[in-house]
Enzyme design. Structure first.
Site, PDB file in Angstrom:
ATOM      1  N   ASP A 281      35.623  35.500 -45.399  1.00  0.00           N
ATOM      2  CA  ASP A 281      36.772  34.703 -45.778  1.00  0.00           C
ATOM      3  C   ASP A 281      36.916  34.783 -47.301  1.00  0.00           C
ATOM      4  O   ASP A 281      36.072  35.344 -48.003  1.00  0.00           O
ATOM      5  CB  ASP A 281      36.613  33.256 -45.299  1.00  0.00           C
ATOM      6  CG  ASP A 281      37.957  32.590 -45.014  1.00  0.00           C
ATOM      7  OD1 ASP A 281      38.967  33.000 -45.604  1.00  0.00           O
ATOM      8  OD2 ASP A 281      37.983  31.655 -44.191  1.00  0.00           O
ATOM      9  N   TYR A 282      37.972  34.203 -47.811  1.00  0.00           N
ATOM     10  CA  TYR A 282      38.392  34.354 -49.205  1.00  0.00           C
ATOM     11  C   TYR A 282      37.286  33.921 -50.183  1.00  0.00           C
ATOM     12  O   TYR A 282      36.887  32.756 -50.196  1.00  0.00           O
ATOM     13  CB  TYR A 282      39.643  33.510 -49.409  1.00  0.00           C
ATOM     14  CG  TYR A 282      40.388  33.711 -50.696  1.00  0.00           C
ATOM     15  CD1 TYR A 282      41.464  34.586 -50.766  1.00  0.00           C
ATOM     16  CD2 TYR A 282      40.041  33.009 -51.840  1.00  0.00           C
ATOM     17  CE1 TYR A 282      42.179  34.757 -51.946  1.00  0.00           C
ATOM     18  CE2 TYR A 282      40.737  33.168 -53.023  1.00  0.00           C
ATOM     19  CZ  TYR A 282      41.806  34.054 -53.066  1.00  0.00           C
ATOM     20  OH  TYR A 282      42.504  34.221 -54.246  1.00  0.00           O
TER      21      TYR A 282
END
Length: 742
Positions: A281-282
């Protein structure tokens, strides 16, 4: 069979057979042999795309990095012109011409926005959910996107967590079935088709169990619970051919998911045999430092890549550190090759080496986005997703004779009804509730609107209530439009108070007092279960509309005025009070359950134990009657399947859909079992007076569970099965499983 160390091969991504996979493998190996270490690491780097006001790339550093082979994927990049421009930099100006992979969060629609995923789950309509996923994939692919970061399959039992809106609720079985439907819809049957996308199941794993419902927070749970409750939906998605997996932000038992060997190596690769790509994820790799398990970027990258991460989303740590880590021997180049194979394999499977521009098509983009057919599909699913929570005195449906409607509340005349994570959706394309009612009733009707309280949801201004009450006194029907702002249930949108924000409850109280005998219907627009105990005590009719999407106003009007009979069932329990959370239907019993002893029992002094509206609950404009449950026999062997059946009759005056739900309890086992578990369901449509004979088959798999040694077992003993319209309904029927064949 042991859950640990057991090979449970999920097969090639997309469900490709061995021959198809081998052809792609050969292509990948040929290319991999030509790549430098720097180029390999570049494929493991994903960066955000952005555009300026003219539509051109705003970040020229991206273009330069792409030309240098330092970028493998770009996310938040869409649109034919923009993606073509970036792709040209990769295929025409980099040394090897490896195409970019464009990813985007298409969660419940790209341009045509469908109901939020939690609402879609309330439909219990797997075919409809699959169709919604097909539409969003078709629109995204026409606009140059290759890969969507969906489905989100986090089982969630705490509605304080804002991201409950993005998943399918509290139940493992329902979430697993929906995960399969979404993967089928997103990926279709052929990965090279230009109207499908690669799917990415997320967030791996147990993100829905964050402590206190607070975003990005700690998760600490037993491996038994992890494997029993939180992992099955991921396995279901991968069995359906899901192409990729995204790691979660949270820690799991003191180790961040993004560098968790049990999750990423032992379970995902060794036990399940997953061959696809893992993306973070980011900035999740960078956050390993903040978690406190990495001293610096080098250690964060080493832990993540060695645990099994293939692609770094946005932190840039791989591109900064992996060459040095390989040179010093902390990361083997073979591990880099393994990651790059998976990335190149996905690009090859999507046909990007054959035609890097095949997904970007001006004509398809113009014809596809927000088409009439897609709007109709969004409207239909929105009506299917709504749940009738209360209908005292049959206030609903409203009559066509109502020609003077007072539409009161801050969400009655706003387009902010599509919810968070709405892709490239535009509020300007959204049908407001006012417009939907006006279109439904025609020119002869008067729609009088007043916010009553501030349309800045959560504000405490009540100066508009008196003006709203004047309209209520003039009306022959009142619709209260209440709920949350879209920003209130989203990523990083946890709440400690999940009641109606601001002064909306006071508005409802005043409106209901002023209405007298005038019918009042309350419509809720929200992204999570709310605490509605006070509202339930005074409002005669409550329709849970969630955030319905682009066709919001039309869909709500369809249900309010009886063109569609509501059939939605809750995928998540609505608590009576926030102090009950977590409250979910399939809890364990205790050694001192309520009702055994008046004092020394597992109970609250100030509230019932149960939820206000239970899992699986939902009313209709008609009524359904269940006959007594029958079983083919009362005793079966361990390998036998038991048939149970009953008759469901529509005893009302309207055609309706009922979701018939089967729950099972293992009464006595080697480990404590839930008081009931959803194991199957049927969605049946019946005309007034019609009946359906519904059969279910209780298989050995449905009776199996993980024991204390994490072995999947079935044990002989006593079972209860109950079938009804929600998790509390149906008289239990007992049967026995014996060690020997019956």
């Amino acid at each position: 069979m042991s859950a640990q160390g057991t090979k449970q091969t999920v097969g090639q991504p997309f469900g490709l057979d061995t021959a198809q996979g081998r052809a792609l493998d050969e292509m990948v190996e040929t290319l991999l042999a030509q790549m430098t270490l720097e180029e390999k690491i570049g494929q493991m780097n994903q960066v955000a795309g952005s555009r300026d006001t003219t539509g051109a790339p705003a970040n020229t550093d991206i273009e330069d990095d792409v030309r240098q082979g330092r970028v493998g994927s770009v996310f938040n990049a869409f649109g034919v012109e923009f993606t073509r421009e970036l792709q040209t930099q990769a295929v025409a100006h980099s040394r090897l011409g490896i195409p970019l992979l464009f990813g985007y969060d298409i969660i419940h629609g790209f341009k045509t926005i469908f109901p939020i995923p939690l609402a879609q789950a309330a439909s219990w309509h797997l075919e409809g959910i699959e169709r919604a996923a097909r539409v969003m994939a078709r629109e995204g692919a026409a606009s140059g996107v290759h890969w969507t970061f969906a489905p989100m399959v986090d089982v969630a039992r705490d509605p304080r967590w804002g991201r409950v809106m993005e998943g399918a609720g509290e139940d493992t079985h329902l979430t697993s079935q929906i995960a399969r439907a979404q993967v089928r819809g997103i990926q279709g049957r052929a990965p090279g088709a230009t109207d499908t996308l690669a799917a990415c199941v997320k967030h791996y794993a147990a993100y829905g169990a964050v402590e206190a419902g607070r975003e990005y927070n700690t998760v600490d749970l037993s491996e038994w619970r992890l494997r029993s409750i939180y992992l099955p939906p991921f396995l279901a998605a991968l069995e359906e051919g899901c192409a990729s997996v995204m790691t979660a932000f949270n820690t799991l038992n003191a180790i961040p998911a993004t560098c968790h060997p049990l999750l990423l190596d032992q379970i995902l690769r060794r036990e399940w045999g997953f061959k696809g790509m893992v993306v973070t994820d980011y900035t999740a790799i960078m956050e390993l430092e903040r978690h406190g398990v990495a001293e610096d970027a080098l250690e964060a990258s080493r832990k993540a890549v060695n645990a099994g991460v293939d692609m770094d989303m946005q932190s840039g740590y791989f591109i900064k550190t992996l060459e040095e880590l390989v040179r010093c021997g902390a990361v083997e180049e073979a591990r880099i090759d393994e990651a790059v194979r998976r990335i190149l394999w996905l690009k090859a499977a999507l046909g990007l080496f054959e035609d890097p521009y095949r997904y970007a098509d001006d004509e398809r983009e113009a014809e596809c986005l927000l088409s009439d057919a897609h709007r109709r599909a969004a409207r239909e699913q929105a009506t299917e997703s709504m749940v009738l929570l209360k209908n005292e005195g049959n206030v609903l449906p409203l009559s066509d004779q109502h020609k003077k409607i007072a539409l009161i509340g801050p969400l009655g005349n706003t387009p902010r009804l599509i919810g968070s994570w709405h892709g490239n959706g535009d509020h300007d394309d959204t049908v407001t509730l006012r417009d939907g009612i006006a279109q439904r009733l025609g020119n002869g009707a008067t729609i009088m609107c007043a916010d009553g309280v501030s349309n800045q949801i959560g504000d405490t201004d009540t100066s508009g209530i008196e003006a709203a009450l004047e309209l209520v006194r003039q009306a022959d029907a009142v619709i209260l439009a209440l709920g949350e702002d879209e920003a209130f249930a989203d990523e990083a949108a946890s709440r400690t108070d999940i009641g109606l924000p601001g002064m909306q409850l006071e508005l409802a109280r005043r409106v209901l007092e002023a209405a007298g005998d005038t019918p009042v219907a309350t419509v809720l627009f929200n992204g999570r279960p709310l605490t509605l105990t006070e509202l339930d005590g005074m409002a005669p009719a409550i329709l849970e509309a969630w955030w319905p999407g682009t066709e919001a106003g039309n869909a709500v009007a369809d249900v309010l005025f009886g063109d569609v009979t509501p059939a939605g069932k809750l995928p998540m329990s609505f608590p009576r009070h926030v102090g009950q959370i977590p409250v979910y239907y399939n809890a364990f019993n205790t050694g001192r359950p309520k009702g055994v002893d008046p004092k020394y029992a597992s109970k609250y002094l100030d509230s019932p134990n149960d939820s206000l509206y239970p899992f699986g609950f939902g009313l209709s404009y008609t009524t359904f009657e269940y006959s007594a449950l029958k079983a083919s026999c009362s005793e079966i062997g361990m390998n036998d399947t038991l048939e149970v059946s009953l008759t469901v009759t529509n005893t009302g005056k309207r055609q309706g859909i009922e979701v018939v739900q089967l729950y099972l309890q293992d009464v006595s086992a080697s480990v404590v079992r839930p008081v009931r578990e959803l194991k199957d369901f049927r969605r049946i449509e019946l005309a007034p007076g019609a009946c359906a004979h519904v059969r279910f088959h209780i298989t050995p798999e449905m009776r199996s569970f993980l024991n204390a040694e994490l072995e999947t077992v079935q044990e002989p003993g006593r079972f209860h099965v109950q079938i009804g319209g929600d998790s509390t309904q149906g008289k239990p029927l007992e049967f026995h499983v014996t060690p020997h064949c019956a």
